[in-house]
Design an enzyme around this catalytic site. Structure first.
Site, PDB file in Angstrom:
ATOM      1  N   LYS A  20       0.347  13.242  -0.934  1.00 50.71           N
ATOM      2  CA  LYS A  20      -1.130  14.212   0.012  1.00 50.71           C
ATOM      3  C   LYS A  20      -0.989  15.355   0.862  1.00 50.71           C
ATOM      4  CE  LYS A  20      -3.194  10.429   1.103  1.00 50.71           C
ATOM      5  NZ  LYS A  20      -2.176   9.692   0.808  1.00 50.71           N
ATOM      6  N   ARG A  95     -12.145   7.430   3.866  1.00 52.39           N
ATOM      7  CA  ARG A  95     -11.236   6.257   3.507  1.00 52.39           C
ATOM      8  C   ARG A  95     -11.692   5.223   3.080  1.00 52.39           C
ATOM      9  NH1 ARG A  95      -5.946   7.841   5.559  1.00 52.39           N
ATOM     10  NH2 ARG A  95      -3.839   6.386   5.135  1.00 52.39           N
ATOM     11  N   ARG A 134      10.661   8.827   3.411  1.00 55.41           N
ATOM     12  CA  ARG A 134       9.932   9.929   4.136  1.00 55.41           C
ATOM     13  C   ARG A 134      10.249   9.499   5.249  1.00 55.41           C
ATOM     14  NH1 ARG A 134       3.287  10.239   3.654  1.00 55.41           N
ATOM     15  NH2 ARG A 134       3.537   7.844   5.783  1.00 55.41           N
ATOM     16  N   ARG A 167       8.853   7.425  10.441  1.00 61.26           N
ATOM     17  CA  ARG A 167       6.855   6.308  10.909  1.00 61.26           C
ATOM     18  C   ARG A 167       6.978   5.340  11.359  1.00 61.26           C
ATOM     19  NH1 ARG A 167       2.223   9.009   7.322  1.00 61.26           N
ATOM     20  NH2 ARG A 167       1.386   7.291   7.904  1.00 61.26           N
ATOM     21  N   ARG A 178      -0.041  -1.719   4.290  1.00 66.84           N
ATOM     22  CA  ARG A 178      -0.861  -0.074   3.330  1.00 66.84           C
ATOM     23  C   ARG A 178      -1.884  -0.033   1.946  1.00 66.84           C
ATOM     24  NH1 ARG A 178       3.742   3.823   5.776  1.00 66.84           N
ATOM     25  NH2 ARG A 178       1.625   5.029   5.106  1.00 66.84           N
TER      26      ARG A 178
HETATM   27  P1  ADP Z   1      -1.209   8.126   4.618  1.00 64.75           P
HETATM   28  O1  ADP Z   1      -0.673   9.449   4.164  1.00 64.75           O
HETATM   29  O2  ADP Z   1       1.113   7.890   4.549  1.00 64.75           O
HETATM   30  O3  ADP Z   1      -1.518   7.071   3.720  1.00 64.75           O
HETATM   31  P2  ADP Z   1      -1.470   7.972   7.690  1.00 64.75           P
HETATM   32  O4  ADP Z   1      -1.006   8.972   8.219  1.00 64.75           O
HETATM   33  O5  ADP Z   1      -3.453   8.813   6.338  1.00 64.75           O
HETATM   34  O6  ADP Z   1      -0.892   7.897   6.222  1.00 64.75           O
HETATM   35  O7  ADP Z   1      -2.367   7.591   7.758  1.00 64.75           O
HETATM   36  C1  ADP Z   1      -2.140   6.124   8.272  1.00 64.75           C
HETATM   37  C2  ADP Z   1      -2.503   5.167   8.936  1.00 64.75           C
HETATM   38  O8  ADP Z   1      -3.828   6.133   9.952  1.00 64.75           O
HETATM   39  C3  ADP Z   1      -3.152   4.512   8.305  1.00 64.75           C
HETATM   40  O9  ADP Z   1      -2.180   2.983   8.094  1.00 64.75           O
HETATM   41  C4  ADP Z   1      -4.436   3.985   9.284  1.00 64.75           C
HETATM   42  O10 ADP Z   1      -3.737   2.627  10.171  1.00 64.75           O
HETATM   43  C5  ADP Z   1      -4.911   5.149   9.490  1.00 64.75           C
HETATM   44  N1  ADP Z   1      -5.886   6.032   9.268  1.00 64.75           N
HETATM   45  C6  ADP Z   1      -5.191   7.516   9.217  1.00 64.75           C
HETATM   46  N2  ADP Z   1      -7.085   7.614   8.626  1.00 64.75           N
HETATM   47  C7  ADP Z   1      -7.709   6.713   8.987  1.00 64.75           C
HETATM   48  C8  ADP Z   1      -8.985   6.504   8.298  1.00 64.75           C
HETATM   49  N3  ADP Z   1      -9.554   7.675   7.664  1.00 64.75           N
HETATM   50  N4  ADP Z   1      -9.768   5.382   8.554  1.00 64.75           N
HETATM   51  C9  ADP Z   1      -9.295   4.515   8.939  1.00 64.75           C
HETATM   52  N5  ADP Z   1      -7.654   4.583   9.242  1.00 64.75           N
HETATM   53  C10 ADP Z   1      -7.317   5.549   8.884  1.00 64.75           C
HETATM   54  P1  ADP Z   2       0.932  10.948   1.440  1.00 63.59           P
HETATM   55  O1  ADP Z   2       0.206  12.135   2.723  1.00 63.59           O
HETATM   56  O2  ADP Z   2      -0.578  10.873   0.800  1.00 63.59           O
HETATM   57  O3  ADP Z   2       1.527   9.853   2.611  1.00 63.59           O
HETATM   58  P2  ADP Z   2       3.270  12.924   1.782  1.00 63.59           P
HETATM   59  O4  ADP Z   2       2.995  14.182   1.299  1.00 63.59           O
HETATM   60  O5  ADP Z   2       4.012  12.627   3.084  1.00 63.59           O
HETATM   61  O6  ADP Z   2       2.800  11.358   1.580  1.00 63.59           O
HETATM   62  O7  ADP Z   2       4.821  12.549   0.683  1.00 63.59           O
HETATM   63  C1  ADP Z   2       5.488  10.998   0.243  1.00 63.59           C
HETATM   64  C2  ADP Z   2       6.343  11.259   0.567  1.00 63.59           C
HETATM   65  O8  ADP Z   2       6.985  11.324  -0.943  1.00 63.59           O
HETATM   66  C3  ADP Z   2       7.031  12.255   1.338  1.00 63.59           C
HETATM   67  O9  ADP Z   2       8.787  11.922   1.714  1.00 63.59           O
HETATM   68  C4  ADP Z   2       7.222  13.597   0.317  1.00 63.59           C
HETATM   69  O10 ADP Z   2       8.237  14.347   0.057  1.00 63.59           O
HETATM   70  C5  ADP Z   2       7.917  13.064  -0.932  1.00 63.59           C
HETATM   71  N1  ADP Z   2       6.993  13.531  -2.263  1.00 63.59           N
HETATM   72  C6  ADP Z   2       5.560  13.935  -2.196  1.00 63.59           C
HETATM   73  N2  ADP Z   2       5.042  14.517  -3.709  1.00 63.59           N
HETATM   74  C7  ADP Z   2       6.526  14.507  -4.181  1.00 63.59           C
HETATM   75  C8  ADP Z   2       5.926  14.422  -5.963  1.00 63.59           C
HETATM   76  N3  ADP Z   2       5.373  14.885  -6.411  1.00 63.59           N
HETATM   77  N4  ADP Z   2       7.883  14.412  -6.045  1.00 63.59           N
HETATM   78  C9  ADP Z   2       9.244  13.085  -5.319  1.00 63.59           C
HETATM   79  N5  ADP Z   2       8.372  13.221  -3.767  1.00 63.59           N
HETATM   80  C10 ADP Z   2       7.379  13.383  -3.318  1.00 63.59           C
END
Ligand code: ADP
Ligand code: ADP
Ligand code: ZN
Length: 227
Positions: A20, A95, A134, A167, A178
């Site tokens: 995302k 979420r 990542r 992270r 998660r």
């Molecule tokens: P990822 O993109 O890897 O899913 P995020 O950066 O979006 O991770 O979220 C990291 C953490 O922040 C989540 O595991 C949760 O603890 C918290 N978080 C983020 N967005 C929300 C939300 N909309 N509601 C509740 N917790 C959230």
């Molecule tokens: P999210 O915000 O959904 O948690 P991220 O954008 O942070 O996901 O991506 C998670 C990891 O996967 C990062 O290390 C990113 O560089 C990698 N990544 C994202 N999209 C792709 C893809 N289409 N193919 C391979 N790796 C990807």
């Protein structure tokens, strides 16, 4: 009929690690609206050592969701800032169903609504592989992957020269937690937005560029002559 002056609200929905944030980086530029990522807002609060940050950290470290009331208040405050007057690209929020309802209500109060939900889908093996490699920029939040999208110089952000870090919630045990939390609490939103005719499904298993093209194609009907 929507005009080109109406605020544009687009949502990126999908499991942790699906890509995302990666897609948001190019979309926010294309759409000319800010990227509002709830996870980034929480991480900024943690870095600034605010009360909100302390509370959020205790949930984030365990891979659980921060409670709805705090999360909703934080995102709504962000959306009320002047740079969001033209809309926002929402990433990681809502979420839960409760968060989705709060968002719809707030947008309706502004005479607006969500234009589209881009649901990016990938299997668990792909998610774990992506989360495990990542690396995130401490300074600007840019995201890299040690194999799939490496920075030019290891440990250093291409965009701003900032330091890259892994992270704490990308540790294997927390990753699995998660993903479970996502399946439990967030996946119901897929059906929720499908029923509202807002959902477009994107195959997130492919490389970054292929996913980007699919996202652009999905946006065409919404944007029309807008950009
Ligand atoms: P990822 O993109 O890897 O899913 P995020 O950066 O979006 O991770 O979220 C990291 C953490 O922040 C989540 O595991 C949760 O603890 C918290 N978080 C983020 N967005 C929300 C939300 N909309 N509601 C509740 N917790 C959230
Ligand atoms: P999210 O915000 O959904 O948690 P991220 O954008 O942070 O996901 O991506 C998670 C990891 O996967 C990062 O290390 C990113 O560089 C990698 N990544 C994202 N999209 C792709 C893809 N289409 N193919 C391979 N790796 C990807
Ligand atoms: Zn950076």
């Amino acid at each position: 009929m929507a005009s080109s002056h109406d605020p544009l609200y687009i949502l990126l929905l999908g499991a942790p690690g699906v890509g995302k944030g990666t897609q948001a980086a190019f979309l926010t530029e294309k759409l000319g609206i800010p990227h509002v990522a709830s996870g980034d807002l929480f991480r900024a609060a943690i870095a600034n050592q605010t009360e909100l940050g302390k509370l959020a950290k205790s949930y984030m470290d365990r891979g659980e969701l921060v409670p709805d009331d705090v999360t909703i208040a934080m995102v709504m405050e962000r959306l009320s800032q002047p740079d969001c007057a033209g809309g926002a690209l929402l990433d990681g929020f809502p979420r839960t169903i409760e968060q989705a309802k709060a968002l719809e209500k707030a947008l309706a109060e502004r005479g607006s609504r969500l234009a589209l939900v881009l649901y990016i889908r990938a299997g668990e093996a792909t998610l774990l592989e992506r989360l495990g490699g990542r690396w995130t920029c401490r300074q600007c939040g840019a995201v890299y992957h040690e194999r799939f999208n490496p920075p030019k110089q290891p440990g250093i952000c291409d965009a701003c020269g900032g330091e890259l870090y892994q992270r704490p919630d990308d540790q294997p045990e927390t990753q699995r937690r998660r993903i479970r939390v996502y399946l439990d609490q967030t996946a119901p939103l897929i059906e929720y937005f499908k029923e509202r005719g807002l959902l477009v499904e994107i195959d997130g298993e492919r490389d970054v560029e292929s996913v980007r093209q699919a996202v652009e194609a999905a946006l065409e009907p919404v944007l029309g002559g807008r950009v």
